[in-house]
Design a protein around this motif. Structure first.
Motif, PDB file in Angstrom:
ATOM      1  N   GLY A  33       0.935  -1.287   0.107  1.00  0.00           N
ATOM      2  CA  GLY A  33      -0.005   0.174   0.038  1.00  0.00           C
ATOM      3  C   GLY A  33       0.804   1.331  -0.092  1.00  0.00           C
ATOM      4  O   GLY A  33       2.209   1.116  -0.289  1.00  0.00           O
ATOM      5  N   ARG A  34      -0.085   2.505   0.077  1.00  0.00           N
ATOM      6  CA  ARG A  34       0.812   3.711   0.312  1.00  0.00           C
ATOM      7  C   ARG A  34       1.317   3.954   1.531  1.00  0.00           C
ATOM      8  O   ARG A  34       0.978   3.390   2.651  1.00  0.00           O
TER       9      ARG A  34
ATOM     10  N   THR B  80      -3.912  -2.192   3.854  1.00  0.00           N
ATOM     11  CA  THR B  80      -3.351  -1.649   2.638  1.00  0.00           C
ATOM     12  C   THR B  80      -4.597  -1.133   1.851  1.00  0.00           C
ATOM     13  O   THR B  80      -4.382  -0.575   0.868  1.00  0.00           O
ATOM     14  N   GLY B  81      -5.679  -1.445   2.235  1.00  0.00           N
ATOM     15  CA  GLY B  81      -7.002  -1.027   1.432  1.00  0.00           C
ATOM     16  C   GLY B  81      -8.229  -1.687   2.033  1.00  0.00           C
ATOM     17  O   GLY B  81      -8.160  -2.453   2.966  1.00  0.00           O
TER      18      GLY B  81
ATOM     19  N   ASP C 218       0.032  -2.673  -5.412  1.00  0.00           N
ATOM     20  CA  ASP C 218      -1.307  -2.227  -5.173  1.00  0.00           C
ATOM     21  C   ASP C 218      -1.620  -1.181  -6.303  1.00  0.00           C
ATOM     22  O   ASP C 218      -3.048  -1.211  -6.819  1.00  0.00           O
TER      23      ASP C 218
END
Length: 249
Positions: free
Chosen positions: A183-184, A195-196, A213
């Motif tokens: 993820g970011r 991550t989401g 991602d």
């Protein structure tokens, strides 16, 4: 009952407080930082989190991540992940990484996830719940002498017994080396393995593809009107030719 109504300034204040709690967590000791203290905290902690974020998951070694741990996910000691140590100026070199509980008086020395069936955690093979076992190393049962340590015979959704799973704490580089999404970079405390939105599902339900991602985001991005027109234009001649062919027949 009268419906509460907040003006724009009040709504902005609520948003600012929520943002504050996500960043600071319990590091303020229950006493809100002053604006100066808050800025100093962010200046110190945000770069550190971007560099040393730890990803926490639960699964069979070599298999999928059956559970990705988030801030509110409970540990064996009944306290949440965000109540454990999750920030490090320098990540320790020893493995496995231990994240001790920071609640006063709790003997938990490392975060350990316990699977749940509905609202209740799984039972040990001695038939007792995690709360009936010691949080100290060994996880011995407090209600019986035959238990050699918490070990659940329950089966995970992946098909493997819960006892074959382990809680894994890893760095970004270690997670990427396993082909897992990272993820970011986020500013919030104790994000663990999230991550989401798909991270909120159990691993056997989400089955996140290995890789970045960004690849999944590109697939899920809505098409622009121009791209839809282009697709329709490329498909149109095929249908026209088919109609002409049928007329000839």
């Amino acid at each position: 009952m009268e419906k509460p109504c907040l003006d724009n300034s009040a709504l902005r204040a609520v948003d600012a407080y929520c943002e504050y709690k996500r960043i600071v967590g319990d590091d303020d000791g229950g006493q809100l930082f002053t604006p100066k203290q808050y800025e100093e905290y962010k200046k110190k902690m945000l770069p550190q989190r971007a560099k040393n974020r730890l990803y926490v998951s639960f699964g069979v070694p070599g298999g999928i991540d059956c559970k990705l741990i988030g801030p509110e996910t409970q540990c064996f000691c009944s306290h949440r992940y965000k109540q454990h140590r999750t920030d490090f100026e320098a990540v320790p070199s020893e493995r496995p990484l231990s994240l001790p509980c920071q609640v006063g008086g709790c003997p938990c020395s490392a975060y350990q996830y316990v699977p749940r069936i509905g609202p209740n955690p799984v039972r040990c093979s001695c038939k007792h719940f995690p709360r009936d076992h010691s949080e100290a190393t060994g996880l011995l049962c407090k209600k019986c002498s035959s238990c050699s340590g918490f070990k659940s015979p329950s089966t995970c959704g992946c098909g493997q017994p819960c006892s074959a799973h382990q809680t894994l704490v890893e760095t970004k580089l270690e997670r990427e080396s396993r082909g897992r999404p990272t993820g970011r970079d986020v500013l919030y405390a104790a994000m663990g393995g999230l991550t989401g939105f798909s991270s909120l599902l159990d691993g056997y339900l989400s089955l996140e593809a290995s890789g970045s991602d960004q690849d999944r985001e590109n697939v899920c991005q809505p098409r622009s009107p121009a791209s839809r027109i282009k697709v329709a234009f490329t498909k149109a001649p095929i249908s026209v030719h088919r109609k002409r062919d049928t007329k000839k027949l």
